[in-house]
Structure formats: C-alpha cells, structure tokens
Design a protein around this motif. Sequence first.
Motif, PDB file in Angstrom:
ATOM      1  N   ARG A  11       3.128   2.291  -2.491  1.00 23.67           N
ATOM      2  CA  ARG A  11       2.944   2.714  -3.762  1.00 23.67           C
ATOM      3  C   ARG A  11       1.972   2.504  -4.289  1.00 23.67           C
ATOM      4  N   ILE A  12       1.303   3.472  -5.359  1.00 19.92           N
ATOM      5  CA  ILE A  12      -0.101   3.133  -5.679  1.00 19.92           C
ATOM      6  C   ILE A  12       0.193   2.031  -6.878  1.00 19.92           C
ATOM      7  N   ALA A  13       1.144   1.990  -7.752  1.00 19.93           N
ATOM      8  CA  ALA A  13       1.349   1.119  -8.636  1.00 19.93           C
ATOM      9  C   ALA A  13       1.400  -0.380  -8.147  1.00 19.93           C
ATOM     10  N   ASP A  14       1.928  -0.558  -6.974  1.00 13.57           N
ATOM     11  CA  ASP A  14       1.978  -1.971  -6.241  1.00 13.57           C
ATOM     12  C   ASP A  14       0.453  -2.285  -5.919  1.00 13.57           C
ATOM     13  N   ILE A  15      -0.284  -1.213  -5.366  1.00 13.61           N
ATOM     14  CA  ILE A  15      -1.551  -1.288  -4.936  1.00 13.61           C
ATOM     15  C   ILE A  15      -2.314  -1.927  -6.384  1.00 13.61           C
ATOM     16  N   ALA A  16      -2.182  -1.102  -7.241  1.00 10.14           N
ATOM     17  CA  ALA A  16      -2.958  -1.459  -8.629  1.00 10.14           C
ATOM     18  C   ALA A  16      -2.688  -2.795  -9.027  1.00 10.14           C
ATOM     19  N   ARG A  17      -1.580  -3.262  -9.108  1.00  7.47           N
ATOM     20  CA  ARG A  17      -1.205  -4.773  -9.482  1.00  7.47           C
ATOM     21  C   ARG A  17      -1.799  -5.520  -8.742  1.00  7.47           C
ATOM     22  N   ASP A  18      -2.338  -5.296  -7.420  1.00  8.17           N
ATOM     23  CA  ASP A  18      -3.097  -6.337  -6.615  1.00  8.17           C
ATOM     24  C   ASP A  18      -4.279  -5.998  -6.044  1.00  8.17           C
ATOM     25  N   SER A  19      -5.187  -5.230  -6.891  1.00  5.68           N
ATOM     26  CA  SER A  19      -6.274  -4.319  -6.106  1.00  5.68           C
ATOM     27  C   SER A  19      -7.380  -5.256  -5.795  1.00  5.68           C
ATOM     28  N   ASP A  20      -7.347  -6.676  -6.413  1.00  6.84           N
ATOM     29  CA  ASP A  20      -8.381  -7.262  -6.247  1.00  6.84           C
ATOM     30  C   ASP A  20      -8.430  -8.202  -4.684  1.00  6.84           C
ATOM     31  N   ALA A  21      -7.194  -7.737  -4.216  1.00  8.16           N
ATOM     32  CA  ALA A  21      -7.029  -8.142  -2.679  1.00  8.16           C
ATOM     33  C   ALA A  21      -7.646  -7.132  -1.463  1.00  8.16           C
ATOM     34  N   ILE A  22      -8.265  -5.903  -2.176  1.00  8.69           N
ATOM     35  CA  ILE A  22      -8.618  -4.818  -1.359  1.00  8.69           C
ATOM     36  C   ILE A  22     -10.188  -5.229  -1.335  1.00  8.69           C
ATOM     37  N   ASP A  23     -10.147  -5.350   0.296  1.00  9.21           N
ATOM     38  CA  ASP A  23     -11.593  -5.591   0.584  1.00  9.21           C
ATOM     39  C   ASP A  23     -12.492  -4.017   0.664  1.00  9.21           C
ATOM     40  N   CYS A  24     -11.718  -3.152   1.168  1.00  6.38           N
ATOM     41  CA  CYS A  24     -12.448  -1.484   0.908  1.00  6.38           C
ATOM     42  C   CYS A  24     -11.396  -0.617   0.564  1.00  6.38           C
ATOM     43  N   LEU A  25     -11.854   0.147  -0.371  1.00  7.09           N
ATOM     44  CA  LEU A  25     -11.030   1.320  -0.694  1.00  7.09           C
ATOM     45  C   LEU A  25     -11.770   2.430  -0.058  1.00  7.09           C
ATOM     46  N   VAL A  26     -11.022   3.109   0.799  1.00  8.03           N
ATOM     47  CA  VAL A  26     -11.478   4.484   1.302  1.00  8.03           C
ATOM     48  C   VAL A  26     -10.833   5.556   0.820  1.00  8.03           C
ATOM     49  N   ILE A  27     -12.016   6.597   0.388  1.00  6.97           N
ATOM     50  CA  ILE A  27     -11.296   7.776  -0.520  1.00  6.97           C
ATOM     51  C   ILE A  27     -11.439   8.960   0.476  1.00  6.97           C
ATOM     52  N   GLY A  28     -10.393   9.267   1.034  1.00  4.43           N
ATOM     53  CA  GLY A  28     -10.053  10.472   1.829  1.00  4.43           C
ATOM     54  C   GLY A  28      -9.569  10.120   3.401  1.00  4.43           C
ATOM     55  N   SER A  29      -8.907  10.861   3.738  1.00  6.08           N
ATOM     56  CA  SER A  29      -8.014  10.488   5.189  1.00  6.08           C
ATOM     57  C   SER A  29      -8.465  11.398   6.453  1.00  6.08           C
ATOM     58  N   GLY A  30      -9.546  12.139   6.218  1.00  8.35           N
ATOM     59  CA  GLY A  30     -10.002  12.787   7.580  1.00  8.35           C
ATOM     60  C   GLY A  30     -10.560  11.899   8.694  1.00  8.35           C
ATOM     61  N   THR A  31     -11.358  12.376   9.442  1.00  5.30           N
ATOM     62  CA  THR A  31     -11.656  11.501  10.750  1.00  5.30           C
ATOM     63  C   THR A  31     -12.739  10.289   9.985  1.00  5.30           C
ATOM     64  N   SER A  32     -13.549  10.643   9.147  1.00  2.03           N
ATOM     65  CA  SER A  32     -14.409   9.639   8.760  1.00  2.03           C
ATOM     66  C   SER A  32     -13.630   8.525   7.800  1.00  2.03           C
ATOM     67  N   GLY A  33     -12.642   8.653   7.076  1.00  2.75           N
ATOM     68  CA  GLY A  33     -11.960   7.809   6.154  1.00  2.75           C
ATOM     69  C   GLY A  33     -11.247   7.032   7.356  1.00  2.75           C
ATOM     70  N   VAL A  34     -10.485   7.619   8.262  1.00  7.19           N
ATOM     71  CA  VAL A  34      -9.359   6.928   9.221  1.00  7.19           C
ATOM     72  C   VAL A  34     -10.366   6.085  10.130  1.00  7.19           C
ATOM     73  N   THR A  35     -11.140   6.762  10.671  1.00  9.71           N
ATOM     74  CA  THR A  35     -11.929   5.770  11.699  1.00  9.71           C
ATOM     75  C   THR A  35     -12.795   4.378  10.871  1.00  9.71           C
ATOM     76  N   THR A  36     -13.263   4.571   9.965  1.00  6.50           N
ATOM     77  CA  THR A  36     -13.857   3.630   9.092  1.00  6.50           C
ATOM     78  C   THR A  36     -12.855   2.700   8.884  1.00  6.50           C
ATOM     79  N   ALA A  37     -11.555   3.184   8.032  1.00  2.38           N
ATOM     80  CA  ALA A  37     -10.546   1.979   7.866  1.00  2.38           C
ATOM     81  C   ALA A  37     -10.056   1.407   8.858  1.00  2.38           C
ATOM     82  N   LEU A  38      -9.697   1.930  10.073  1.00  2.00           N
ATOM     83  CA  LEU A  38      -9.151   1.172  11.291  1.00  2.00           C
ATOM     84  C   LEU A  38     -10.217   0.451  11.804  1.00  2.00           C
ATOM     85  N   GLY A  39     -11.594   0.811  11.788  1.00  2.00           N
ATOM     86  CA  GLY A  39     -12.576  -0.129  12.496  1.00  2.00           C
ATOM     87  C   GLY A  39     -12.697  -1.237  11.621  1.00  2.00           C
TER      88      GLY A  39
END
Length: 490
Positions: A11-39
């Motif tokens: 849930r994006i609402a859950d993410i927003a409440r604790d967004s300071d815990a996000i090291d990296c926010l990836v905008i897009g879920s194609g091969t570039s976004g997913v490859t980066t996120a999993l790496g």
Amino acid sequence: MNGLDTVFESRIADIARDSDAIDCLVIGSGTSGVTTALGLAERGLRVVILEAGPLKLISHIGNASLADSTGLATKLSDSTTVPTTWVSAGGHAEPIPAWLVVGGRTLFWTGTAPRYKPWDFDDWPIDAADMSHYYDRAESLMKVSGNERRPPFYQSAGQRTAIEQLTAAGLPARPTPVGIDTGSDRRPGAGFDSAAARLLTSPHLGDFASGAPVSLAAQTIAVRMSFDGERIDGVEVLDRRSGEHLTLRPRHVVLAGGAVQSARLALTSGLDAVSPLVGRYLNDHLFVQSTAELPAARTDANMNVMVDATRERAFHLQIQGPFEGTWYHQSNSTMWVNCSPAGTHMMLAAFGVGTVEKDNRVVLTDRGDSRYGGILNCRVLYTRSEQDEKRLAAMEHALGQAAIALGATPGRTQVNPPGGALHEIGGLRMGEDAESGVTDCRGRFWRVENLSAADASPFPSQGSANPYLTITAWSLRHADGVAESLGHQC
C-alpha cells in the motif's frame, strides 16, 4: 485491493508513512527499473518500485501461449497503453503507445536481444569494453538464446538455407539472439524474459510494512520531484486508486520510466533550469517493415534470422516466418513464435541508426488529464535529417534484396514514423562532464546529488540493435554506480 495485487503489492499509504526508510525509490517497473531494484537489494539496500499501471500479467504474454491470430494478445497489450504524441516536420502528430503496467513493454517485446556493435559506442563516454562484463551478466540474467551459452531458438533446415541464401547475396546472416530460455528450467517465467517475471519470482519482493528488501506500489504515479538546490528532497506521488497525493522522501531516486517519461518528469520538476540539456537529444530507430511471398509453403522452414549492421551500413535486418498472415503490426509480439508450416509470407524489418539532433526533444504541454498525473502532458518534437531519409531509402532497398535472395517476391513496404520503432533513447544525455551531459557514465545526474537514470534516457546515441539487452546491461552498470553513491560495495 483485490486479486493478485493483494499478494504482490504494498500500500502506498504504508510506504508514505515510513518513506525515510527507503534507500532507493525506483520509478518504473520495466527491465531497467527491476534490474536496478533487484541489484540494489542484493547489496542490502531497501528499494521501492513505483509503477503507474496495474498488475495484469505475471510473465511475458508469449509464455501464456496466447496466439496473436486470435487478437487476444494484441487486445491485452493495447489495454495497457496510453498515447505519447510525436510531432514531426510539418506539424504531423502521431500517437505512439506507452505501456502502463507492471513489467512495462517487457511483457510484450519481441525477444530480440543482440549486443550493440563496438562502433555504436563511438559517441558515448564509455566504450564496448566497459559494457562487456555487463552484457555477459545481462545475457545470463535474461537467458539469451543464440550465443555461446545457449543454442538458437530455431534450428530448422529452412533457417539454415535462408542464412546461406542471404550470405551468398552479400547479406551475412545468423540466427537472431533472443531473450527466450531454451533450457530445461521450467520455473515460472521461463521462456520470454520479462521484468515482471524477474520481479515477482524474486525472493527480495515482499510487503513494505514487513520490511521487505523490495516492495512494489502499482497504480502509483510520480507527479513531480522537489529539488532543494542540491538534492531531491521529496517525490509527490498520486495514488490512482484513491486519488490521494502523497510525498515520499527516499535517500535516492532512480528514473526508469523510459526515455520520454523520465525526461518529462525531470522537466516537470524544473531540472532543466540546472541542466539545460534535460529533454533534448531524443532519438528512435529508423524503422521500415515489409513482407515477401514465397512461391510455395516449405517444410521445416521456421526461422528468425538477422543481418547485422556494419560500420558502413548502419542498419540491421530481421527476417521471420513463414506466416499465413500477409501483414503485421509491431505490437504482435508473439507472432513469430507461431510460424505456420502452411504459410508463404515472410515478415521483414530493418532498424537503422538515426542522427542524434539536439532539437529533437520532449516538451511539456497542459492537457489537464488528471487520470494520469501528468504522464500525458508532454509531446516529442522530432524532425528527421537528410541523412535519415537517405538511410531509410537504403533500408527499403536492402529489404527488397533480402526478399529476392530468399527466392520470394517483395510485397508491401511501410516506412514507420518517428517513435514507431518503440526504441526511444535520450532526453537525459550522458556526458563526460556537466557541460556536455545531464548524467555521468553511470547514469547519475551531474547536478543533482541523489538522482540517476537507469533506462535508455542517458544513451547519447542509438545503437544498431534492439536496445532491450543493452538497457538491461546498462541498468546493471547503473546499479553499481548507485550502490557506490550510497556507500555500498559493488
């Protein structure tokens, strides 16, 4: 939420409440976004992926065995797109599809996965040697067939004959490398590579509220980024389900929505004020498609072959078939794996390198469509050069040569408009310094401390091949750069 989203999404609402815990926010879920996120997750970083569209498929549509001849595959693909307007010389406007769905266009791509040639990097601040290791990793990740690790997808007598005929006619051919697993591993997602399958089968994916290394927030649009003069200090997002606007505050932001949308978001966020090249140097492959008719059906003729570009001939050819259908559309992503032994028509395509012009660019408009949080509020201005027109003519001629070499009669030919190849690059150009580029040789913005681009937007020029493999390899290189920036070893 209902259906698969309750299993895979946070849930994006859950993410927003604790967004300071996000090291990296990836905008897009194609091969570039997913490859980066999993790496990055493999290095111990906590990542959230935003996707503007819904979760509709867990793997490439071709793995579901939906036949394009029924129209269902194309209908499903069309249901996940919105139009991006490309305006060419004379003011002609062409709607070009952009995919809004988990996995992006990796759910519908054709599988073609050759490497760029060494000279394709002539305008880059890196060279082919810098990419070699990442190409090896990307081919292993995507399980590319048709290289030294895996045999070609097709190995028919007809394909071998076609390669001999084309080569004898001065068009040296080979089996097309494709991102399709020909091995015995029948895990979920085996077959066509797709970012969705890689993400949804990853052990890193889980619920944000439970502290998962990677979380997915679908139907969530990045509206704009706020810039404090040194870094991105907030990302405004739109929850499409509730209509609520929320702000996320990650340590680092990765743009991975494709060249046009990544440039649009940077422009919307006012980053052209600090990097004047933002949005410029957009490019797409020159794309000519045609058909050819064989005098009779042939047994064991299924083929997917390519004629590589050369430094002197900056375009490559792809020949697929045979088919009973007499024409095709680029969204028919699974058609070539459904070759028909009764077919007499071959499908041919030529993809060429276009000149990269500074004034071919993304510009903002005000279309006022609140459904898409600004995604439609842009257009691409694109004028082909005189050299482009000469190359397109050479591509048409080569397609005719290929048809004749195969013993076929050349048929209909179509020169597609700018954007029609769906291989766009640029907008956040890579350069050796902040004066010559927006981003550096790892995709990190020169003048924004915690922002980078994992997709093809930093590419200074288009290579001669389908860019999917190169984007995947580039995003692996980009992930190394982000990990270094965040103090993690690569």
